[in-house]
Design an enzyme around this catalytic site. Structure first.
Site, PDB file in Angstrom:
ATOM      1  N   SER A 261       1.762  -7.219   3.291  1.00 30.97           N
ATOM      2  CA  SER A 261       3.004  -6.762   2.706  1.00 30.97           C
ATOM      3  C   SER A 261       4.226  -7.600   3.112  1.00 30.97           C
ATOM      4  O   SER A 261       5.272  -7.477   2.476  1.00 30.97           O
ATOM      5  CB  SER A 261       3.223  -5.303   3.100  1.00 30.97           C
ATOM      6  OG  SER A 261       3.359  -5.193   4.502  1.00 30.97           O
TER       7      SER A 261
ATOM      8  N   LYS B 272      11.971  -8.732   7.763  1.00 30.11           N
ATOM      9  CA  LYS B 272      11.313  -7.863   6.778  1.00 30.11           C
ATOM     10  C   LYS B 272      12.112  -6.574   6.621  1.00 30.11           C
ATOM     11  O   LYS B 272      12.553  -5.985   7.615  1.00 30.11           O
ATOM     12  CB  LYS B 272       9.889  -7.561   7.244  1.00 30.11           C
ATOM     13  CG  LYS B 272       9.060  -6.792   6.225  1.00 30.11           C
ATOM     14  CD  LYS B 272       7.656  -6.561   6.764  1.00 30.11           C
ATOM     15  CE  LYS B 272       6.764  -5.856   5.751  1.00 30.11           C
ATOM     16  NZ  LYS B 272       5.407  -5.615   6.297  1.00 30.11           N
TER      17      LYS B 272
ATOM     18  N   SER C 117      -0.753  -7.404   7.426  1.00 28.15           N
ATOM     19  CA  SER C 117       0.435  -7.800   6.657  1.00 28.15           C
ATOM     20  C   SER C 117       1.275  -8.939   7.219  1.00 28.15           C
ATOM     21  O   SER C 117       2.197  -9.394   6.554  1.00 28.15           O
ATOM     22  CB  SER C 117       1.341  -6.587   6.452  1.00 28.15           C
ATOM     23  OG  SER C 117       0.823  -5.788   5.427  1.00 28.15           O
TER      24      SER C 117
HETATM   25  N1  GLN Z   1      -3.088  -4.505   2.985  1.00 28.81           N
HETATM   26  C1  GLN Z   1      -3.023  -3.454   3.948  1.00 28.81           C
HETATM   27  C2  GLN Z   1      -2.534  -2.190   3.288  1.00 28.81           C
HETATM   28  O1  GLN Z   1      -2.289  -2.234   2.137  1.00 28.81           O
HETATM   29  C3  GLN Z   1      -2.180  -3.861   5.114  1.00 28.81           C
HETATM   30  C4  GLN Z   1      -0.778  -3.429   5.056  1.00 28.81           C
HETATM   31  C5  GLN Z   1      -0.016  -3.737   6.324  1.00 28.81           C
HETATM   32  O2  GLN Z   1      -0.524  -4.371   7.242  1.00 28.81           O
HETATM   33  N2  GLN Z   1       1.204  -3.256   6.379  1.00 28.81           N
HETATM   34  O3  GLN Z   1      -2.428  -1.167   3.896  1.00 28.81           O
END
Ligand code: GLN
Length: 470
Positions: free
Chosen positions: A149, A74, A173
């Site tokens: 994400s 990532k 994410s």
């Molecule tokens: N969907 C969550 C957010 O938008 C999780 C993001 C994450 O885990 N990096 O913050």
């Protein structure tokens, strides 16, 4: 191929790490155009590393555990000499001078890093549509998002462009994109895996972990990642068990707690999770109810704390030291214009929210209150784990969203994190494993465990995959 198959085939000279790296890079070049899983290919680095692995095989020496495994990373994890954008225009030209510890560990274990994967900007989002470099598509259905994400990582593994990938999980994410793409994603315990070299989003919630096709592969990747790191003071000294050896221990008698899932579950998701429970019951697991407030309180706490921490962490992107700068007459003007041009809408929204909840008049009402509720949530989990070994939930209330439907109301998207944020807030491990389909799209089931019980979750995931295959 599984991680073990790759290692065996290289050891038996049926293939080479170089050939596998070439195949992965060729697949990315040929097939990733529309999917957009990768932001950067690291061809040179991959072939150099593959040659090292092949040299070990040439000598007939024992191969390291991840020998020749093509992996995606990532793009929030630092890679020396390989562009690292965090999915943001503000870092479109940033080439780090150092590697994240997780990247070093993967390569020491023989893995071959083929490229950097797309993600929501600074990991803020649930669809990968907040990337500054275009969205990733879901390989199971290209009109859908892959989740986020870590959407590029999940989609790359699901599409077979690489064998495994690293993601990060602050509020879901890793697990949510794993569920949306029909693969396995593991959130390790807070402190189990080093975050040195991870661009911080919310430091008290950020975790690094694997996305793979199976729990067995996840066990292999976690084995390489886990353990203390002198470069990360938040990394735990807790000894690392043998995750792979634990996989085949039986699950009969394992106590699984099921919480109230609340309303708003897509019917096909509810049905898939019910079937999962029946299979586990059939395999001798003891299913009971646990009372655990898996409600919107977790979401509220998460979006206060995560934005507060983000507003502080993202202050460093000012055009002064690295990244893309917008020139202006004065320093404050340069910083303002750089941040205005460099950050996307969601990141700006989070910085504004975070600045607000930390501001003098509101600190007690929001930030302090959220910390208190976080502590209660942790205690709720600890109490539940007196009675059960694992807590089961759906990973997400629905299957993958349609692409391009980023709702006018961001709060709606935030609410979809209801099942994933609690484990991040409590700092405990959680695994998402595929459990069938709803309306033709993958559904994920989540197993949550007590601190440092990744082995238990992976074992359950491994057995569950076999029950599903029957
Ligand atoms: N969907 C969550 C957010 O938008 C999780 C993001 C994450 O885990 N990096 O913050």
């Amino acid at each position: 191929m599984t991680i073990e198959q790759i290692r065996t085939q290289i050891a038996e000279r049926q293939t080479t790490a170089t050939r596998l790296a070439e195949q992965s890079l060729a697949a990315i070049s040929a097939e990733d155009g529309e999917l957009n899983c990768f932001l950067t290919q690291s061809r040179e680095r991959a072939l150099e590393q593959a040659a090292k692995v092949d040299a070990i095989a040439d000598r007939g020496d024992p191969l390291p555990p991840l020998a020749g495994v093509p992996m995606g990373i990532k793009d929030v994890l630092s890679t020396r000499g390989v562009r690292t954008t965090c999915g943001s225009r503000i870092l479109a030209n940033y080439v780090p001078a150092y590697d994240a510890t997780t990247v070093v560990r993967l390569e020491s274990a023989g893995a071959v890093i083929v490229g950097k994967t797309n993600c929501d900007e600074f990991a803020m989002g649930s669809s990968t549509e907040n990337s500054g470099f275009g969205p990733t598509r879901n390989p199971r259905n290209r009109s859908r998002v892959p989740g986020g994400s870590s959407g590029g990582s999940a989609a790359a593994v699901a599409a077979g462009l690489c064998t495994a990938a690293l993601g990060t999980d602050t509020g879901g994410s890793i697990r949510q994109p794993a569920a949306f793409c029909g693969i396995v994603g593991l959130l390790p315990t807070y402190g189990r895996v080093s975050r040195y070299g991870l661009a911080a989003f919310a430091s008290s919630l950020d975790h690094v972990g694997p996305l793979t096709l199976s729990s067995r592969d996840a066990a292999h990747v976690l084995q390489a990642l886990a353990g203390a790191d002198p470069l990360d003071a938040t990394c735990s000294l807790q000894p690392v068990p043998d995750y792979v050896a634990e996989l085949d221990r039986p699950i009969r008698g394992l106590r699984i707690g099921v919480a109230d899932f609340g309303t708003g579950l897509q019917p096909g998701v509810a049905a898939a999770v019910e079937r999962a429970l029946e299979r586990l019951r059939g395999a001798g697991c003891l299913i009971s109810r646990v009372s655990l407030p898996l409600n919107d309180a977790g979401i509220a706490v998460y979006y206060v704390l995560a934005t507060a921490e983000a507003s502080s962490n993202l202050a460093r992107y000012d055009g002064g030291r690295y990244g893309v700068r917008t020139e202006a007459a004065t320093l404050p003007e340069m910083i303002r214009q750089t941040r205005d041009a460099g950050f996307g809408a969601e990141v700006k929204r989070r910085i504004l929210l975070g600045t607000y909840v930390l501001s003098a008049g509101y600190y007690d009402a929001y930030y302090r209150k959220a910390q208190q509720v976080r502590a209660l949530l942790s205690r709720g989990f600890a109490a539940a784990f007196n009675d059960v070994d694992v807590i089961l939930t759906p990973t997400t209330p629905t299957t993958a969203f349609a692409l391009g439907q980023e709702s006018a109301n961001p709060v709606e998207r935030y609410l979809a994190d209801v099942f994933t944020v609690p484990a991040d807030l409590a700092g405990i491990p959680a695994l998402s494993v595929p459990c069938g389909q709803s309306e033709g799209l993958p559904v994920g089931v989540q197993f949550i465990g007590p601190p440092f019980e990744e082995a238990r979750l992976l074992r359950l995931g491994h057995h569950f995959e076999r029950l599903n295959a029957e």
